[in-house]
Write a protein that holds these residues in place. Structure first.
Motif, PDB file in Angstrom:
ATOM      1  N   ILE A 228       4.254   6.119  -0.464  1.00 26.93           N
ATOM      2  CA  ILE A 228       5.715   6.119  -0.578  1.00 26.93           C
ATOM      3  C   ILE A 228       6.359   5.420   0.613  1.00 26.93           C
ATOM      4  N   THR A 229       5.868   5.715   1.826  1.00 29.87           N
ATOM      5  CA  THR A 229       6.455   5.086   3.019  1.00 29.87           C
ATOM      6  C   THR A 229       6.147   3.595   3.076  1.00 29.87           C
ATOM      7  N   THR A 230       5.027   3.185   2.492  1.00 32.13           N
ATOM      8  CA  THR A 230       4.657   1.774   2.496  1.00 32.13           C
ATOM      9  C   THR A 230       5.402   0.976   1.437  1.00 32.13           C
ATOM     10  N   GLU A 231       5.505   1.560   0.227  1.00 35.15           N
ATOM     11  CA  GLU A 231       6.096   0.841  -0.900  1.00 35.15           C
ATOM     12  C   GLU A 231       7.595   1.087  -1.063  1.00 35.15           C
ATOM     13  N   GLY A 232       8.059   2.241  -0.581  1.00 36.67           N
ATOM     14  CA  GLY A 232       9.469   2.569  -0.763  1.00 36.67           C
ATOM     15  C   GLY A 232       9.795   2.819  -2.227  1.00 36.67           C
ATOM     16  N   LYS A 233      10.896   2.272  -2.682  1.00 37.01           N
ATOM     17  CA  LYS A 233      11.351   2.482  -4.058  1.00 37.01           C
ATOM     18  C   LYS A 233      10.448   1.793  -5.081  1.00 37.01           C
ATOM     19  N   LYS A 234       9.592   0.900  -4.628  1.00 33.97           N
ATOM     20  CA  LYS A 234       8.711   0.163  -5.535  1.00 33.97           C
ATOM     21  C   LYS A 234       7.365   0.849  -5.744  1.00 33.97           C
ATOM     22  N   VAL A 235       7.229   2.088  -5.251  1.00 32.31           N
ATOM     23  CA  VAL A 235       5.934   2.766  -5.272  1.00 32.31           C
ATOM     24  C   VAL A 235       5.391   2.913  -6.695  1.00 32.31           C
ATOM     25  N   PHE A 236       6.260   3.178  -7.682  1.00 33.23           N
ATOM     26  CA  PHE A 236       5.801   3.370  -9.055  1.00 33.23           C
ATOM     27  C   PHE A 236       5.526   2.051  -9.769  1.00 33.23           C
ATOM     28  N   LYS A 237       5.876   0.936  -9.140  1.00 37.71           N
ATOM     29  CA  LYS A 237       5.630  -0.376  -9.720  1.00 37.71           C
ATOM     30  C   LYS A 237       4.480  -1.116  -9.034  1.00 37.71           C
ATOM     31  N   SER A 238       3.949  -0.518  -7.966  1.00 36.53           N
ATOM     32  CA  SER A 238       2.908  -1.178  -7.192  1.00 36.53           C
ATOM     33  C   SER A 238       1.565  -1.167  -7.932  1.00 36.53           C
ATOM     34  N   LYS A 239       1.005  -2.348  -8.145  1.00 38.68           N
ATOM     35  CA  LYS A 239      -0.288  -2.437  -8.827  1.00 38.68           C
ATOM     36  C   LYS A 239      -1.400  -1.847  -7.970  1.00 38.68           C
ATOM     37  N   TYR A 240      -1.239  -1.867  -6.662  1.00 32.35           N
ATOM     38  CA  TYR A 240      -2.255  -1.301  -5.773  1.00 32.35           C
ATOM     39  C   TYR A 240      -2.270   0.225  -5.873  1.00 32.35           C
ATOM     40  N   VAL A 241      -1.078   0.814  -5.909  1.00 28.63           N
ATOM     41  CA  VAL A 241      -0.991   2.272  -6.034  1.00 28.63           C
ATOM     42  C   VAL A 241      -1.546   2.731  -7.376  1.00 28.63           C
ATOM     43  N   TRP A 242      -1.170   2.049  -8.447  1.00 30.64           N
ATOM     44  CA  TRP A 242      -1.671   2.402  -9.775  1.00 30.64           C
ATOM     45  C   TRP A 242      -3.186   2.222  -9.854  1.00 30.64           C
TER      46      TRP A 242
END
Length: 205
Positions: free
Chosen positions: A107-121
């Motif tokens: 969350i701190t790395t991606e911010g508001k884009k956390v749910f759109k990050s291909k790396y997180v998914w």
């Protein structure tokens, strides 16, 4: 018990790699020395318990995660991170609580884009694929499932058995960290300072 010695040495080495990857070689050496001299690490080295193997897998997983997500954005390291973190959790289920700081990292790395990050998914999909058979088996042998885990580590069972209200409903987690504070002393304080520094750097960096 020789395997515990091997795992203990690997924990020290992987701690060095993680510190070096996150900061620099000197930090890695200091961190490795701190782990090697830790009373808990020395205590566990002579006993056949799950703590050291789990810590070994988990520390290696963090190293690959940091290398493949925070620093280099390379999928092969991200996959290895998910694999070894999963192995750590399967070795000692208490490490499931590590999902909280891992989520904070994303969350701190991606911010508001956390749910759109291909790396997180990618990380969580691989993580769930590996962990799902274990969770099914866990549920088979322990019908209470994650509910038992929650009750044990949050102190909810304490309220049922003794009638006493747990500390903020999270007495188990609180006591867990207080035990480490009393056993590790200065090293635990250094850990907290480092944690604050890392989060500050990730958020404002």
């Amino acid at each position: 018990r020789f395997t515990e010695v091997i795992f203990s040495l690997l924990v020290v080495y992987f701690t060095y790699l993680l510190g070096k990857e996150m900061f620099n070689k000197n930090v890695g050496l200091i961190a490795a020395f701190g782990v090697a001299a830790s009373r808990i690490n020395i205590f566990l080295t002579g006993r056949l318990l799950t703590e050291l193997p789990a810590t070994c897998f988990f520390t290696l997983g963090l190293y690959f995660l940091w290398k493949g997500y925070v620093n280099d954005k390379k999928y092969k390291f991200l996959v290895l991170g998910a694999v070894f973190i999963s192995l750590g959790i399967m070795t000692r289920f208490a490490l499931l609580m590590s999902l909280i700081p891992l989520s904070i990292l994303f969350i701190t790395t991606e911010g508001k884009k956390v749910f759109k990050s291909k790396y997180v998914w990618s990380f969580f999909i691989i993580f769930l694929i590996i962990l799902t058979p274990f969770l099914v088996l866990y549920k088979t042998h322990y019908p209470g499932g994650l509910g038992d885990f929650y009750k044990h580590y949050t102190g909810a069972r304490e309220k049922v058995e003794t009638g006493k209200r747990p500390f903020m409903g999270w007495s188990g987690v609180w006591q867990y960290f207080m035990n480490y504070l009393s056993n590790s002393g200065t090293l635990f304080v250094v850990f907290l300072i480092g944690l604050v520094y890392i989060l500050t750097d990730l958020i404002f960096g």
